[in-house]
Motif scaffolding. Structure first.
Motif, PDB file in Angstrom:
ATOM      1  N   SER A 187       0.834  -1.185   0.000  1.00 53.18           N
ATOM      2  CA  SER A 187       0.000   0.000   0.000  1.00 53.18           C
ATOM      3  C   SER A 187       0.880   1.251   0.000  1.00 53.18           C
ATOM      4  O   SER A 187       1.881   1.319   0.704  1.00 53.18           O
ATOM      5  N   SER A 229      -0.361   4.240   0.795  1.00 54.58           N
ATOM      6  CA  SER A 229      -0.997   5.227   1.653  1.00 54.58           C
ATOM      7  C   SER A 229      -0.441   5.090   3.074  1.00 54.58           C
ATOM      8  O   SER A 229      -0.141   3.998   3.541  1.00 54.58           O
ATOM      9  N   TYR A 230      -0.256   6.254   3.720  1.00 53.90           N
ATOM     10  CA  TYR A 230       0.232   6.286   5.097  1.00 53.90           C
ATOM     11  C   TYR A 230      -0.875   6.807   5.998  1.00 53.90           C
ATOM     12  O   TYR A 230      -1.664   7.667   5.604  1.00 53.90           O
ATOM     13  N   GLY A 231      -0.861   6.340   7.219  1.00 54.30           N
ATOM     14  CA  GLY A 231      -1.816   6.855   8.190  1.00 54.30           C
ATOM     15  C   GLY A 231      -1.340   8.206   8.699  1.00 54.30           C
ATOM     16  O   GLY A 231      -0.185   8.588   8.554  1.00 54.30           O
ATOM     17  N   ALA A 232      -2.234   8.953   9.320  1.00 56.93           N
ATOM     18  CA  ALA A 232      -1.915  10.285   9.835  1.00 56.93           C
ATOM     19  C   ALA A 232      -0.801  10.209  10.873  1.00 56.93           C
ATOM     20  O   ALA A 232       0.099  11.058  10.900  1.00 56.93           O
ATOM     21  N   GLU A 233      -0.816   9.185  11.717  1.00 52.47           N
ATOM     22  CA  GLU A 233       0.210   9.062  12.754  1.00 52.47           C
ATOM     23  C   GLU A 233       1.584   8.813  12.134  1.00 52.47           C
ATOM     24  O   GLU A 233       2.590   9.393  12.548  1.00 52.47           O
ATOM     25  N   LYS A 234       1.633   7.973  11.114  1.00 52.69           N
ATOM     26  CA  LYS A 234       2.891   7.666  10.441  1.00 52.69           C
ATOM     27  C   LYS A 234       3.456   8.929   9.769  1.00 52.69           C
ATOM     28  O   LYS A 234       4.654   9.215   9.860  1.00 52.69           O
ATOM     29  N   LEU A 235       2.607   9.711   9.110  1.00 54.13           N
ATOM     30  CA  LEU A 235       3.044  10.944   8.471  1.00 54.13           C
ATOM     31  C   LEU A 235       3.550  11.953   9.506  1.00 54.13           C
ATOM     32  O   LEU A 235       4.539  12.643   9.282  1.00 54.13           O
ATOM     33  N   TRP A 236       2.862  12.024  10.638  1.00 57.24           N
ATOM     34  CA  TRP A 236       3.299  12.944  11.690  1.00 57.24           C
ATOM     35  C   TRP A 236       4.698  12.568  12.157  1.00 57.24           C
ATOM     36  O   TRP A 236       5.560  13.436  12.315  1.00 57.24           O
TER      37      TRP A 236
END
Length: 105
Positions: free
Chosen positions: A2, A4-11
């Motif tokens: 995938s 796509s990254y989750g919001a926590e991973k991007l943060w």
């Protein structure tokens, strides 16, 4: 896989990049300060050497020894204003107009 990254991973990724940038910026700032200090030392050394050369030249022009009074901090032959010569004990650096036949410029 995938993309796509989750919001926590991007943060976490952006937070890590910000920390890295801050560290590198601090290193650059520190190195810049070190270079400024080295430059200031070099300027003082050049002024001191310039002052010594000026005093030696004055001695050679006069043909005898003179005692040179140290210049104040920040002063030097490179920073002298027009008309303010080297300070010596026993008079100025010019004898012009005294009728001694020893006219110096």
């Amino acid at each position: 896989m995938s993309f796509s990254y989750g919001a926590e991973k991007l943060w976490h990724l952006t937070h890590g990049m910000r920390r890295l940038i801050l560290v590198e910026s601090a290193r650059g700032t520190q190195r810049f300060k070190e270079l400024e200090d080295e430059l200031a030392i070099s300027h003082r050394q050049i002024d001191s050497t310039d002052h010594q050369l000026y005093a030696h030249d004055l001695q050679l022009r006069r043909g005898h020894n003179v005692r040179v009074v140290p210049l104040p901090p920040g002063g030097g032959a490179r920073t002298r204003q027009r008309g303010s010569g080297l300070q010596t004990r026993g008079g100025g650096t010019s004898r012009r107009g005294r009728g001694t036949g020893d006219d110096y410029e």
